[in-house]
Design an enzyme around this catalytic site. Structure first.
Site, mmCIF file in Angstrom:
data_model
loop_
_atom_site.group_PDB
_atom_site.id
_atom_site.type_symbol
_atom_site.label_atom_id
_atom_site.label_comp_id
_atom_site.label_asym_id
_atom_site.label_seq_id
_atom_site.Cartn_x
_atom_site.Cartn_y
_atom_site.Cartn_z
ATOM 1 C CG ASP A 41 4.775 -6.547 -8.309
ATOM 2 O OD1 ASP A 41 3.575 -6.230 -8.251
ATOM 3 O OD2 ASP A 41 5.250 -7.537 -7.733
ATOM 4 C CE LYS B 168 5.119 -8.989 -0.120
ATOM 5 N NZ LYS B 168 4.059 -8.653 -1.040
ATOM 6 C CG ASP C 282 1.668 -4.972 -5.903
ATOM 7 O OD1 ASP C 282 2.446 -5.314 -4.996
ATOM 8 O OD2 ASP C 282 0.635 -5.627 -6.172
ATOM 9 C CG ASP C 283 5.595 -5.606 -3.253
ATOM 10 O OD1 ASP C 283 5.145 -4.956 -2.296
ATOM 11 O OD2 ASP C 283 5.495 -6.845 -3.344
ATOM 12 N NE ARG D 256 4.925 -5.620 1.970
ATOM 13 C CZ ARG D 256 3.758 -5.793 1.322
ATOM 14 N NH1 ARG D 256 2.704 -6.251 1.977
ATOM 15 N NH2 ARG D 256 3.653 -5.491 0.055
ATOM 16 C CG HIS E 36 1.606 -2.339 -2.124
ATOM 17 N ND1 HIS E 36 0.950 -3.492 -2.468
ATOM 18 C CD2 HIS E 36 0.691 -1.341 -2.271
ATOM 19 C CE1 HIS E 36 -0.303 -3.203 -2.822
ATOM 20 N NE2 HIS E 36 -0.471 -1.903 -2.721
#
Ligand SMILES: *[C@@H]1O[C@H](CO)[C@@H](O)[C@H](O)[C@H]1NC(C)=O
Length: 362
Positions: free
Chosen positions: A181, A256, A201-202, A254, A223
């Site tokens: 991340d 989540k 990743d994010d 996103r 991501h």
């Protein structure tokens, strides 16, 4: 006229000398830290941080730190963090020098889910003030964790984990970097701007907090820009995501929340003038079924006022990606969301469940 004895009582009590002085401290090994943090100007020269130890700066209020050379972190399997910054109203000038986490020595495709123990986060911020122009190279796992004590701005930051895109002997056919991340935020009054993240990743993951601005950043290969995952009893509100570019990533934008989360909310999130291209899974994903993307959602987190307004956000996906999926539990996405400034193209129509969205059709 008062007698002199009364006057004496009015003389203020002399307090102890302040802990910091206006000296300049220099750090070129961990041994220098204790003395240097007594000063309100600190220069960091190039050095290697002893493996298995945290380079921890606990600064006096108002301290300025100037990085003057690359800092490399020795290899050891341990929990970290590698670097820690504490202090109020600090100014941390990275001057473009590298903080090299030697990630490639740890990467095995498993991130923090298994394999070698990887120090994470690489950089932990429990401070307020400004952090600029730090070039983070090869974080073992998550790079920045922002758990700030007051208003903070990060600007001109690079997180370069591009080397982790390739497989290595430990990762099989998977990218060697995992859970890398860029910025994990769990504080309020945070601005991250003009920064660049190349990772697996994010790019951004907001776990809790309010008054958070993520603007004019570039995110590559990971991501995408994310709020969440939201666990139980977490509140996120007043988030602005604007002027960012996301390329070659699994998701564009996103939100989540954990399917099992209870007592949480995400409110007032505005997406403005973002551009995403080369998105391979979901262009826009708003889901309450995490860790599934589009599964059976929970109802313990409310999403409210999730808008695409104030300037065009465009999202272009690959042909087999879903352009937009909204996977809300019954009654847990409330109000009408204004998506009139969102345009998507390239992929399949996804499903929109249990959300009232105006101004947009796929
Ligand atoms: C989001 O849009 C809705 C519907 O137009 C509006 O009522 C709400 O105030 C907006 N929220 C923000 C944060 O702009």
């Amino acid at each position: 006229m008062l007698p002199w004895t009364s006057l004496a009582l009015l003389v203020p009590y002399v307090v102890a000398a302040p802990a910091s002085t206006e000296c300049t401290g220099t750090i070129s090994s961990l041994d220098d830290v204790t003395d240097a943090v007594k000063c309100t100007t600190i220069n960091i020269e190039s050095f290697t941080v002893t493996a298995g130890e945290t380079f921890s700066l606990d600064l006096a209020s108002g301290t300025t730190v100037n990085v003057k050379g690359d800092v490399t972190f020795g290899y050891k399997e341990w929990d970290g963090p590698l670097f820690e910054l504490k202090g109020d109203s600090v100014t941390f000038n990275g001057n473009g020098y590298k903080f090299d986490g030697n990630g490639a020595d740890y990467w095995d495709g498993q991130g923090t889910n298994g394999g070698t123990t990887k120090p994470h986060p690489m950089l932990k911020v429990e401070a307020s003030g400004t952090i600029s122009d730090v070039y983070v190279l090869n974080s073992p796992a998550q790079a920045w964790s922002i758990d700030n004590t007051g208003t903070i701005e990060l600007t001109g930051i690079t997180v370069d984990n591009s080397a982790g895109n390739s497989a290595n002997s430990a990762s099989g056919s998977d990218p060697a970097g995992h859970n890398t991340d860029g910025f994990d935020v769990s504080g309020s009054d945070v601005t991250i701007t003009n920064s660049k993240v190349i990772n697996q990743d994010d790019c951004l993951a907001i776990n809790k907090g309010s008054n958070i601005v993520f603007s004019d950043n570039t995110c590559e290969d990971g991501h995408g820009i994310s709020i969440g995952s939201i666990s139980s009893d977490k509140t996120v509100s007043d988030v602005t995501i604007s002027g960012n570019t996301v390329t070659n990533s699994q998701q564009g934008l996103r939100i989540k929340s954990d399917k099992s989360a209870t007592g949480s909310s995400v409110k007032s999130v505005t997406y403005t003038n973002n551009k995403a291209t080369g998105i391979t899974k979901y262009g826009i994903l708003i889901t309450q079924s995490y860790p599934d993307s589009d599964g059976t959602p929970g109802t313990g987190t409310t999403f409210e006022e999730i808008n695409f307004t104030g300037g065009a956000t465009t999202v272009e996906t690959t042909s087999d990606a879903d352009m937009v999926v909204v996977d809300c539990g019954s009654g847990s996405c409330s109000g009408t969301w204004d998506w009139s400034d969102l345009t998507v193209s390239g992929g399949k129509d996804g499903t929109i469940n249990n959300a009232d969205i105006s101004g947009f059709t796929q």
